[in-house]
Write a protein that holds these residues in place. Structure first.
Motif, PDB file in Angstrom:
ATOM      1  N   SER A 118      28.104  41.532  37.290  1.00 28.62           N
ATOM      2  CA  SER A 118      28.436  40.443  36.379  1.00 28.62           C
ATOM      3  C   SER A 118      29.623  40.803  35.493  1.00 28.62           C
ATOM      4  O   SER A 118      30.367  39.925  35.045  1.00 28.62           O
ATOM      5  CB  SER A 118      27.221  40.092  35.510  1.00 28.62           C
ATOM      6  N   CYS A 119      29.779  42.104  35.207  1.00 31.10           N
ATOM      7  CA  CYS A 119      30.850  42.571  34.317  1.00 31.10           C
ATOM      8  C   CYS A 119      32.081  43.060  35.063  1.00 31.10           C
ATOM      9  O   CYS A 119      33.183  43.084  34.497  1.00 31.10           O
ATOM     10  CB  CYS A 119      30.340  43.723  33.444  1.00 31.10           C
ATOM     11  N   PHE A 120      31.907  43.473  36.300  1.00 28.35           N
ATOM     12  CA  PHE A 120      32.935  44.239  37.007  1.00 28.35           C
ATOM     13  C   PHE A 120      34.272  43.499  37.089  1.00 28.35           C
ATOM     14  O   PHE A 120      35.329  44.038  36.729  1.00 28.35           O
ATOM     15  CB  PHE A 120      32.428  44.587  38.410  1.00 28.35           C
ATOM     16  N   PHE A 121      34.251  42.260  37.565  1.00 26.45           N
ATOM     17  CA  PHE A 121      35.508  41.536  37.751  1.00 26.45           C
ATOM     18  C   PHE A 121      36.098  41.079  36.424  1.00 26.45           C
ATOM     19  O   PHE A 121      37.315  40.988  36.278  1.00 26.45           O
ATOM     20  CB  PHE A 121      35.295  40.360  38.698  1.00 26.45           C
ATOM     21  N   GLY A 122      35.233  40.800  35.441  1.00 28.54           N
ATOM     22  CA  GLY A 122      35.741  40.467  34.120  1.00 28.54           C
ATOM     23  C   GLY A 122      36.471  41.644  33.491  1.00 28.54           C
ATOM     24  O   GLY A 122      37.532  41.474  32.864  1.00 28.54           O
ATOM     25  N   LEU A 123      35.922  42.860  33.652  1.00 27.92           N
ATOM     26  CA  LEU A 123      36.579  44.051  33.135  1.00 27.92           C
ATOM     27  C   LEU A 123      37.895  44.289  33.862  1.00 27.92           C
ATOM     28  O   LEU A 123      38.918  44.603  33.245  1.00 27.92           O
ATOM     29  CB  LEU A 123      35.650  45.259  33.286  1.00 27.92           C
ATOM     30  N   GLY A 124      37.881  44.122  35.177  1.00 27.41           N
ATOM     31  CA  GLY A 124      39.114  44.282  35.942  1.00 27.41           C
ATOM     32  C   GLY A 124      40.179  43.292  35.516  1.00 27.41           C
ATOM     33  O   GLY A 124      41.365  43.627  35.422  1.00 27.41           O
ATOM     34  N   ALA A 125      39.768  42.053  35.234  1.00 28.94           N
ATOM     35  CA  ALA A 125      40.719  41.031  34.792  1.00 28.94           C
ATOM     36  C   ALA A 125      41.315  41.392  33.436  1.00 28.94           C
ATOM     37  O   ALA A 125      42.505  41.183  33.193  1.00 28.94           O
ATOM     38  CB  ALA A 125      40.030  39.673  34.725  1.00 28.94           C
ATOM     39  N   GLN A 126      40.495  41.945  32.532  1.00 31.00           N
ATOM     40  CA  GLN A 126      41.016  42.379  31.241  1.00 31.00           C
ATOM     41  C   GLN A 126      42.030  43.497  31.401  1.00 31.00           C
ATOM     42  O   GLN A 126      43.078  43.517  30.745  1.00 31.00           O
ATOM     43  CB  GLN A 126      39.879  42.856  30.336  1.00 31.00           C
ATOM     44  N   LEU A 127      41.724  44.444  32.281  1.00 28.50           N
ATOM     45  CA  LEU A 127      42.638  45.560  32.501  1.00 28.50           C
ATOM     46  C   LEU A 127      43.945  45.085  33.114  1.00 28.50           C
ATOM     47  O   LEU A 127      45.012  45.627  32.830  1.00 28.50           O
ATOM     48  CB  LEU A 127      41.976  46.597  33.406  1.00 28.50           C
ATOM     49  N   ALA A 128      43.872  44.083  33.974  1.00 27.83           N
ATOM     50  CA  ALA A 128      45.078  43.567  34.619  1.00 27.83           C
ATOM     51  C   ALA A 128      45.979  42.841  33.633  1.00 27.83           C
ATOM     52  O   ALA A 128      47.195  42.787  33.812  1.00 27.83           O
ATOM     53  CB  ALA A 128      44.695  42.631  35.765  1.00 27.83           C
ATOM     54  N   GLY A 129      45.393  42.274  32.570  1.00 23.42           N
ATOM     55  CA  GLY A 129      46.204  41.539  31.606  1.00 23.42           C
ATOM     56  C   GLY A 129      46.895  40.362  32.254  1.00 23.42           C
ATOM     57  O   GLY A 129      46.272  39.535  32.911  1.00 23.42           O
ATOM     58  N   ASP A 130      48.209  40.297  32.105  1.00 24.25           N
ATOM     59  CA  ASP A 130      48.987  39.214  32.708  1.00 24.25           C
ATOM     60  C   ASP A 130      49.422  39.535  34.132  1.00 24.25           C
ATOM     61  O   ASP A 130      50.112  38.743  34.764  1.00 24.25           O
ATOM     62  CB  ASP A 130      50.240  38.924  31.857  1.00 24.25           C
ATOM     63  N   GLY A 131      49.042  40.701  34.632  1.00 26.21           N
ATOM     64  CA  GLY A 131      49.428  41.091  35.993  1.00 26.21           C
ATOM     65  C   GLY A 131      48.598  40.375  37.037  1.00 26.21           C
ATOM     66  O   GLY A 131      47.634  39.666  36.727  1.00 26.21           O
ATOM     67  N   PRO A 132      48.948  40.557  38.317  1.00 25.74           N
ATOM     68  CA  PRO A 132      48.215  39.895  39.409  1.00 25.74           C
ATOM     69  C   PRO A 132      46.795  40.426  39.542  1.00 25.74           C
ATOM     70  O   PRO A 132      46.594  41.610  39.779  1.00 25.74           O
ATOM     71  CB  PRO A 132      49.065  40.222  40.651  1.00 25.74           C
ATOM     72  N   LYS A 133      45.825  39.552  39.366  1.00 30.97           N
ATOM     73  CA  LYS A 133      44.423  39.978  39.417  1.00 30.97           C
ATOM     74  C   LYS A 133      44.038  40.461  40.812  1.00 30.97           C
ATOM     75  O   LYS A 133      43.223  41.365  40.963  1.00 30.97           O
ATOM     76  CB  LYS A 133      43.515  38.817  39.000  1.00 30.97           C
ATOM     77  N   GLU A 134      44.613  39.818  41.839  1.00 31.10           N
ATOM     78  CA  GLU A 134      44.259  40.189  43.211  1.00 31.10           C
ATOM     79  C   GLU A 134      44.529  41.668  43.478  1.00 31.10           C
ATOM     80  O   GLU A 134      43.763  42.333  44.173  1.00 31.10           O
ATOM     81  CB  GLU A 134      45.044  39.348  44.226  1.00 31.10           C
ATOM     82  N   LYS A 135      45.650  42.175  42.933  1.00 28.70           N
ATOM     83  CA  LYS A 135      45.991  43.579  43.159  1.00 28.70           C
ATOM     84  C   LYS A 135      44.926  44.491  42.584  1.00 28.70           C
ATOM     85  O   LYS A 135      44.475  45.439  43.238  1.00 28.70           O
ATOM     86  CB  LYS A 135      47.352  43.886  42.539  1.00 28.70           C
ATOM     87  N   TRP A 136      44.504  44.225  41.370  1.00 27.36           N
ATOM     88  CA  TRP A 136      43.493  45.053  40.722  1.00 27.36           C
ATOM     89  C   TRP A 136      42.173  44.966  41.465  1.00 27.36           C
ATOM     90  O   TRP A 136      41.508  45.979  41.694  1.00 27.36           O
ATOM     91  CB  TRP A 136      43.327  44.614  39.272  1.00 27.36           C
TER      92      TRP A 136
END
Length: 406
Positions: A118-136
Motif C-alpha cells: 500500500s505504501c511502496f508505490f507512493g513512496l517511490g512516487a515521492q522519491l521520483a518527485g517531478d521525474g518520470p515515475k515509470e523509471k523509478w
C-alpha cells in the motif's frame, strides 16, 4: 533534468536495496511456508489452509485503512511499520504449536505485506518527485525480481535436506530480511515524512467518497485486475497446464520461470524507456493485446509435441514477458498520475485491490481446465482483449479533455 534524476536515484539507493532484500526473503520462504506448519508443526492440511485463507481475508481491510493514514503522515514511516510487523510475524512462526497460532502469525505477516504494498508505490512516487515515475517503478520492480530469483535459488539449495533445521534456517533468514529492509527504509532520503493535511477541495466531499465517485479510477482498478491475472496465473496455473494437459517435460516450468525472472531483471528499465513517448493507456492496451496473443498461443500448444513444443513454449513465454515488463510500472504510474495531489496515498493503496482480486480470479481459471484444456486461455483472450479496447477508449477520453483545455 537528467542529472537531477540521477542524483535523486543515487540518494535513494536504500529504497531499491530494501525492495531487493524484501523480495529475497519472500523468495526464500514462500515456497515452504505452508509446508512448515504441516511437516514440522504437524497440523492437518485443512487447518493450515483454512487459517491462512482467513488471515488473507483480514488483510483485505488494510489498503483502505492505510491509504488515509498515508495521506496524513506520508508512506515512509508506515512502510517501516509494515516491514517490522512482517519480521516479527515471521520469527513467531517458531512459536506456533496449534491452529490459532497459525492464524495469528500469518495474519501479522499478511497485514504487514499489505501495508508494504500500500505504501511502496507512493513512496517511490515521492522519491521520483517531478521525474518520470515509470523509471523509478521499473528499477524497483527489477530489484524485486532479482531478489525473488536469488531467494528462490537459495531456498531450493537449503531445502534439499527437507529437515526441521532447514525450515528454521529459512524462517530466520526471512525474518532477518524484513528487519534489514525496515532499517534500509529508515535510511531513505528524499521522501517527505509527512504529507500536507487534507485539502479544502476534498474535505467537504470526504476522502473515500471522492475516490468512489471517480469512475475513471474505478474502471482502471477493474482493468488493472484483468492485467494482474496473467502474472498470478503464470506462477500457479501454468505448471498445472504444462503437467496435466500438455505432459511437457518436468523441468520446463522451472526453466520458463527462470527465463521470466532473468528477462525482468535485465530488460524492465530498458523496456519502459522505449515506450516513454506513448500514452500510458496506449501502453497498457498493448500489454493487454500481447497477453491475449500469449493466451491464444498457449491454447494452440496441444497441437505440438516433443522438441517443437518446448521451443514453442519458450517463444510464447517471450510474448508474456514483453507485456509483463511494462505492466507494473506503467499501470501504477497511471494511477499516481490521475490521483489528486492530496489523495495519492488513497489512490495508490486502494489500487492494490486489483492484485488481490487477481489472486482470487487466477485459481478460478485453473478450475476452468475442467471444461477443456483451452477453456482458461479462451477466457484470457476475451478478458485481455476487452481490457485493451477499454484502455484505448480511456486514451480517446484523455485526448478529448486535452483538446477542450486547449
Amino acid at each position: 533534468m537528467t542529472a537531477a534524476i540521477t542524483s535523486a536515484t543515487r540518494r535513494s539507493w536504500p529504497f531499491y536495496v530494501a525492495a531487493w532484500v524484501d523480495s529475497l526473503g519472500a523468495g526464500l520462504f514462500l515456497p515452504v511456508s505452508m509446508l512448515y506448519f504441516i511437516r514440522v508443526v504437524g497440523l492437518p492440511e485443512w487447518q493450515v489452509g483454512t487459517f491462512i485463507s482467513l488471515s488473507g481475508v483480514v488483510a483485505l481491510l488494510v489498503p483502505a485503512l492505510v491509504g488515509a493514514v498515508i495521506d496524513r503522515v506520508g508512506p515512509l514511516r508506515i512502510i517501516v511499520v509494515g516491514q517490522v510487523l512482517q519480521a516479527l510475524g515471521t520469527a513467531a512462526y517458531l512459536l506456533v504449536d496449534g491452529p490459532l497460532g497459525v492464524f495469528v502469525v500469518t495474519t501479522a505477516c499478511a497485514v504487514g505485506q499489505r501495508v508494504f504494498w500500500s505504501c511502496f508505490f507512493g513512496l517511490g512516487a515521492q522519491l521520483a518527485g517531478d521525474g518520470p515515475k515509470e523509471k523509478w517503478f521499473s528499477i524497483a520492480s527489477s530489484s524485486q525480481a532479482a531478489g525473488a530469483g536469488v531467494g528462490g535459488l537459495m531456498a531450493a539449495f537449503l531445502f534439499v535436506a527437507d529437515s526441521t533445521a532447514s525450515y528454521v534456517l529459512l524462517i530466520l533468514l526471512n525474518a532477518a530480511s524484513f528487519a534489514v529492509s525496515a532499517l534500509l527504509m529508515l535510511a531513505v532520503r528524499g521522501a517527505a515524512s509527512t504529507s500536507p493535511g487534507p485539502s479544502t477541495e476534498h474535505a467537504a466531499t470526504g476522502g473515500y467518497r471522492a475516490v468512489l465517485r471517480d469512475r475513471r479510477y474505478l474502471l482502471i482498478i477493474v482493468l488493472g485486475t484483468v492485467l494482474a491475472v496473467p502474472s498470478t496465473f503464470f506462477a500457479s496455473g501454468l505448471p498445472v497446464y504444462l503437467n496435466q494437459e500438455l505432459h511437457a517435460p518436468s523441468w520446463i516450468s522451472g526453466a520458463l520461470l527462470t527465463m521470466v525472472t532473468v528477462l525482468m531483471v535485465a530488460l524492465q528499465a530498458y523496456a519502459v524507456h522505449l515506450v516513454r513517448g506513448l500514452r500510458r493507456t496506449t501502453t497498457l492496451a498493448i500489454c493487454a493485446f500481447m497477453w491475449a496473443g500469449w493466451a491464444t498461443a498457449m491454447a494452440a500448444a496441444p497441437a505440438l509435441g516433443g522438441s517443437s513444443l518446448v521451443v514453442f513454449l519458450f517463444a510464447a513465454t517471450g510474448i508474456y514477458v514483453l507485456a509483463d515488463l511494462l505492466h507494473g510500472p506503467i499501470v501504477n504510474a497511471l494511477v499516481e498520475h490521475i490521483a489528486p495531489v492530496r489523495m495519492k496515498g488513497r489512490y495508490l493503496a486502494v489500487f492494490q485491490y486489483s492484485y488481490n482480486l487477481a489472486a482470487i480470479v487466477a485459481p478460478l481459471l485453473v478450475a476452468a481446465f475442467a471444461w477443456g484444456a483451452a477453456a482458461p486461455w479462451l477466457i484470457f483472450v476475451a478478458l485481455s482483449g476487452g481490457s485493451g479496447l477499454l484502455f484505448l477508449k480511456l486514451e480517446l477520453g484523455e485526448r478529448d479533455v486535452e483538446e477542450d483545455r486547449s
